[in-house]
Design a protein around this motif. Structure first.
Motif, PDB file in Angstrom:
ATOM      1  N   ASN A   1     -15.989  13.492  16.688  1.00 49.29           N
ATOM      2  CA  ASN A   1     -17.320  12.884  16.639  1.00 49.29           C
ATOM      3  C   ASN A   1     -17.256  11.491  17.273  1.00 49.29           C
ATOM      4  O   ASN A   1     -17.180  10.475  16.588  1.00 49.29           O
ATOM      5  CB  ASN A   1     -17.800  12.805  15.191  1.00 49.29           C
ATOM      6  CG  ASN A   1     -19.254  12.384  15.067  1.00 49.29           C
ATOM      7  OD1 ASN A   1     -19.795  11.738  15.941  1.00 49.29           O
ATOM      8  ND2 ASN A   1     -19.876  12.757  13.962  1.00 49.29           N
ATOM      9  N   ALA A   2     -17.297  11.480  18.603  1.00 46.18           N
ATOM     10  CA  ALA A   2     -17.138  10.227  19.346  1.00 46.18           C
ATOM     11  C   ALA A   2     -18.304   9.277  19.127  1.00 46.18           C
ATOM     12  O   ALA A   2     -18.109   8.057  19.133  1.00 46.18           O
ATOM     13  CB  ALA A   2     -16.997  10.532  20.838  1.00 46.18           C
ATOM     14  N   ALA A   3     -19.493   9.815  18.904  1.00 42.70           N
ATOM     15  CA  ALA A   3     -20.671   8.951  18.755  1.00 42.70           C
ATOM     16  C   ALA A   3     -20.564   8.096  17.495  1.00 42.70           C
ATOM     17  O   ALA A   3     -20.812   6.888  17.534  1.00 42.70           O
ATOM     18  CB  ALA A   3     -21.934   9.801  18.704  1.00 42.70           C
TER      19      ALA A   3
ATOM     20  N   GLU B   1     -32.219  17.593  15.187  1.00 44.36           N
ATOM     21  CA  GLU B   1     -32.867  16.531  15.964  1.00 44.36           C
ATOM     22  C   GLU B   1     -32.785  15.204  15.220  1.00 44.36           C
ATOM     23  O   GLU B   1     -32.589  14.145  15.842  1.00 44.36           O
ATOM     24  CB  GLU B   1     -34.323  16.906  16.236  1.00 44.36           C
ATOM     25  CG  GLU B   1     -34.488  17.987  17.288  1.00 44.36           C
ATOM     26  CD  GLU B   1     -35.907  18.514  17.380  1.00 44.36           C
ATOM     27  OE1 GLU B   1     -36.270  19.048  18.439  1.00 44.36           O
ATOM     28  OE2 GLU B   1     -36.658  18.405  16.386  1.00 44.36           O
ATOM     29  N   GLY B   2     -32.947  15.249  13.902  1.00 44.27           N
ATOM     30  CA  GLY B   2     -32.781  14.027  13.126  1.00 44.27           C
ATOM     31  C   GLY B   2     -31.382  13.468  13.260  1.00 44.27           C
ATOM     32  O   GLY B   2     -31.191  12.256  13.441  1.00 44.27           O
ATOM     33  N   ASP B   3     -30.390  14.342  13.194  1.00 45.23           N
ATOM     34  CA  ASP B   3     -28.996  13.911  13.373  1.00 45.23           C
ATOM     35  C   ASP B   3     -28.775  13.310  14.757  1.00 45.23           C
ATOM     36  O   ASP B   3     -28.073  12.304  14.912  1.00 45.23           O
ATOM     37  CB  ASP B   3     -28.049  15.093  13.187  1.00 45.23           C
ATOM     38  CG  ASP B   3     -27.826  15.467  11.734  1.00 45.23           C
ATOM     39  OD1 ASP B   3     -28.214  14.675  10.844  1.00 45.23           O
ATOM     40  OD2 ASP B   3     -27.264  16.548  11.486  1.00 45.23           O
TER      41      ASP B   3
ATOM     42  N   ALA C   1     -27.680   8.603  17.979  1.00 50.66           N
ATOM     43  CA  ALA C   1     -28.047   7.782  19.138  1.00 50.66           C
ATOM     44  C   ALA C   1     -28.470   6.373  18.734  1.00 50.66           C
ATOM     45  O   ALA C   1     -28.708   5.525  19.600  1.00 50.66           O
ATOM     46  CB  ALA C   1     -29.180   8.460  19.905  1.00 50.66           C
ATOM     47  N   GLY C   2     -28.584   6.129  17.432  1.00 51.29           N
ATOM     48  CA  GLY C   2     -28.957   4.805  16.955  1.00 51.29           C
ATOM     49  C   GLY C   2     -30.450   4.548  16.923  1.00 51.29           C
ATOM     50  O   GLY C   2     -30.884   3.392  16.816  1.00 51.29           O
ATOM     51  N   ASP C   3     -31.262   5.612  17.002  1.00 52.99           N
ATOM     52  CA  ASP C   3     -32.719   5.460  16.986  1.00 52.99           C
ATOM     53  C   ASP C   3     -33.256   5.982  15.657  1.00 52.99           C
ATOM     54  O   ASP C   3     -33.733   7.111  15.557  1.00 52.99           O
ATOM     55  CB  ASP C   3     -33.337   6.217  18.163  1.00 52.99           C
ATOM     56  CG  ASP C   3     -34.809   5.855  18.386  1.00 52.99           C
ATOM     57  OD1 ASP C   3     -35.435   5.323  17.441  1.00 52.99           O
ATOM     58  OD2 ASP C   3     -35.320   6.098  19.490  1.00 52.99           O
ATOM     59  N   ALA C   4     -33.205   5.135  14.644  1.00 58.29           N
ATOM     60  CA  ALA C   4     -33.633   5.550  13.306  1.00 58.29           C
ATOM     61  C   ALA C   4     -35.127   5.815  13.249  1.00 58.29           C
ATOM     62  O   ALA C   4     -35.585   6.660  12.470  1.00 58.29           O
ATOM     63  CB  ALA C   4     -33.244   4.487  12.283  1.00 58.29           C
TER      64      ALA C   4
ATOM     65  N   ALA D   1     -24.620  15.664  20.957  1.00 59.21           N
ATOM     66  CA  ALA D   1     -24.854  14.292  20.497  1.00 59.21           C
ATOM     67  C   ALA D   1     -23.586  13.669  19.939  1.00 59.21           C
ATOM     68  O   ALA D   1     -23.306  12.486  20.166  1.00 59.21           O
ATOM     69  CB  ALA D   1     -25.962  14.278  19.444  1.00 59.21           C
ATOM     70  N   MET D   2     -22.796  14.458  19.190  1.00 57.21           N
ATOM     71  CA  MET D   2     -21.526  13.939  18.683  1.00 57.21           C
ATOM     72  C   MET D   2     -20.616  13.487  19.820  1.00 57.21           C
ATOM     73  O   MET D   2     -19.844  12.533  19.672  1.00 57.21           O
ATOM     74  CB  MET D   2     -20.808  15.001  17.850  1.00 57.21           C
ATOM     75  CG  MET D   2     -21.379  15.233  16.475  1.00 57.21           C
ATOM     76  SD  MET D   2     -20.349  16.416  15.564  1.00 57.21           S
ATOM     77  CE  MET D   2     -21.398  16.763  14.153  1.00 57.21           C
ATOM     78  N   SER D   3     -20.704  14.166  20.948  1.00 55.95           N
ATOM     79  CA  SER D   3     -19.861  13.798  22.091  1.00 55.95           C
ATOM     80  C   SER D   3     -20.445  12.625  22.873  1.00 55.95           C
ATOM     81  O   SER D   3     -19.838  12.162  23.837  1.00 55.95           O
ATOM     82  CB  SER D   3     -19.663  15.001  23.019  1.00 55.95           C
ATOM     83  OG  SER D   3     -20.876  15.382  23.627  1.00 55.95           O
ATOM     84  N   GLY D   4     -21.620  12.145  22.455  1.00 53.80           N
ATOM     85  CA  GLY D   4     -22.225  10.970  23.088  1.00 53.80           C
ATOM     86  C   GLY D   4     -23.223  11.280  24.176  1.00 53.80           C
ATOM     87  O   GLY D   4     -23.762  10.353  24.796  1.00 53.80           O
ATOM     88  N   HIS D   5     -23.535  12.556  24.408  1.00 54.38           N
ATOM     89  CA  HIS D   5     -24.473  12.949  25.463  1.00 54.38           C
ATOM     90  C   HIS D   5     -25.867  13.155  24.844  1.00 54.38           C
ATOM     91  O   HIS D   5     -26.298  14.286  24.624  1.00 54.38           O
ATOM     92  CB  HIS D   5     -23.977  14.208  26.170  1.00 54.38           C
ATOM     93  CG  HIS D   5     -22.652  14.016  26.846  1.00 54.38           C
ATOM     94  ND1 HIS D   5     -21.485  14.576  26.369  1.00 54.38           N
ATOM     95  CD2 HIS D   5     -22.312  13.295  27.947  1.00 54.38           C
ATOM     96  CE1 HIS D   5     -20.478  14.237  27.153  1.00 54.38           C
ATOM     97  NE2 HIS D   5     -20.954  13.453  28.114  1.00 54.38           N
ATOM     98  N   PHE D   6     -26.552  12.049  24.589  1.00 53.59           N
ATOM     99  CA  PHE D   6     -27.782  12.109  23.802  1.00 53.59           C
ATOM    100  C   PHE D   6     -28.952  12.728  24.562  1.00 53.59           C
ATOM    101  O   PHE D   6     -29.712  13.509  23.999  1.00 53.59           O
ATOM    102  CB  PHE D   6     -28.143  10.716  23.292  1.00 53.59           C
ATOM    103  CG  PHE D   6     -27.036  10.069  22.511  1.00 53.59           C
ATOM    104  CD1 PHE D   6     -26.527  10.678  21.372  1.00 53.59           C
ATOM    105  CD2 PHE D   6     -26.486   8.864  22.912  1.00 53.59           C
ATOM    106  CE1 PHE D   6     -25.497  10.097  20.644  1.00 53.59           C
ATOM    107  CE2 PHE D   6     -25.463   8.273  22.199  1.00 53.59           C
ATOM    108  CZ  PHE D   6     -24.967   8.893  21.066  1.00 53.59           C
ATOM    109  N   ASP D   7     -29.116  12.374  25.827  1.00 50.56           N
ATOM    110  CA  ASP D   7     -30.217  12.958  26.598  1.00 50.56           C
ATOM    111  C   ASP D   7     -30.024  14.464  26.757  1.00 50.56           C
ATOM    112  O   ASP D   7     -30.990  15.239  26.662  1.00 50.56           O
ATOM    113  CB  ASP D   7     -30.321  12.292  27.974  1.00 50.56           C
ATOM    114  CG  ASP D   7     -30.867  10.871  27.882  1.00 50.56           C
ATOM    115  OD1 ASP D   7     -31.514  10.545  26.860  1.00 50.56           O
ATOM    116  OD2 ASP D   7     -30.639  10.081  28.822  1.00 50.56           O
TER     117      ASP D   7
END
Length: 256
Positions: free
Chosen positions: A248-250, A100-102, A107-110, A64-70
């Motif tokens: 942490n690109a995300a 998972e919360g992180d 991903a911007g989905d609070a 997720a930090m690398s931006g690969h959320f799926d």
């Protein structure tokens, strides 16, 4: 943990507990994301199913930090499935839920983050598992804060503070940082500034780069809310430096 792993192998014991600590260190610690992903891949090549789940749970956060959320969500789901199959319910709510919360916050989905963390906090509270509840309550507070529910965020900062052990560095700076910006939103800028500084000082004594950066971003928000935008720029710049060092690109993308 690396030393323990060698001893566990020599003794014929499963190394899953050691791999959990190594993977957590790669996720939270100073290792660059790309290097940490390589190392978790290596760990996955030499473990049993329990150890695999322990590594996957934290590898998801790195993805997720690398931006690969799926991809991160899929990895976390696999970890959950293994834990469920093994009957390791505690690991679902202590390892998977927090990462998972992180993932969802990155991903911007609070709302999605709130859903998983609210269920986890409820279970941890029922079990009397205060150590993990302290951290996850602060995470849940962050999720509702991002939705503009500042009273709820303040409540969860209080829960986190009440559960945090005095020597739990992460929990101690997380609840202070959350409460600081929540109080600033309510106009209590003096107390907010003091708490934000305490959080930053406590976080600075650790090598948890992404968390340190988030604490600094929270402090910058408090400073802006107090009316001193110019001073906030230097704090944000330091947070950006830490995020770059972690890879942490995300989070960096969210600052653009």
């Amino acid at each position: 943990a690396a030393r323990a792993q060698r001893y566990f192998r020599r003794a014929g014991w499963p190394v899953a507990p050691c791999l959990q600590e190594l993977a957590a260190a790669l996720y939270y610690g100073p290792a660059n994301v790309s290097e940490a992903l390589d190392e978790t891949a290596r760990l996955l090549a030499e473990t049993d199913r329990g150890g695999r789940a322990n590594v996957l749970a934290f590898r998801a956060g790195l993805q997720a930090m690398s931006g690969h959320f799926d991809e991160a969500r899929g990895t976390a789901h696999e970890a959950r499935e293994i834990y469920d199959d093994l009957g390791w319910a505690v690991n679902v709510w202590t390892n998977c839920a927090t990462v998972e919360g992180d993932v969802e916050l990155l991903a911007g989905d609070a709302c999605a983050a709130e859903a998983v963390l609210a269920e986890s906090c409820e279970r941890l509270d029922a079990w009397g598992e205060r150590a993990h509840l302290a951290t996850q309550a602060a995470q849940l507070g962050e999720a509702v804060y991002r939705q503009g529910r500042f009273d709820d965020a303040l409540h969860w900062s209080q829960v986190a503070a009440g559960c945090a052990a005095s020597d739990d560095a992460g929990a101690q700076f997380l609840w202070r940082s959350l409460r600081a910006k929540t109080l600033a939103r309510r106009g209590d800028v003096d107390e907010a500034a003091a708490l934000g500084l305490q959080a930053a000082e406590r976080a600075a004594r650790t090598d948890a780069l992404s968390q340190r950066a988030q604490v600094l971003l929270d402090r910058a928000e408090v400073i802006v809310l107090s009316g001193d935008s110019s001073r906030a720029e230097a704090v944000t710049a330091e947070a950006t430096r830490l995020l770059g060092a972690k890879g942490n690109a995300a989070t960096l993308a969210g600052l653009q």
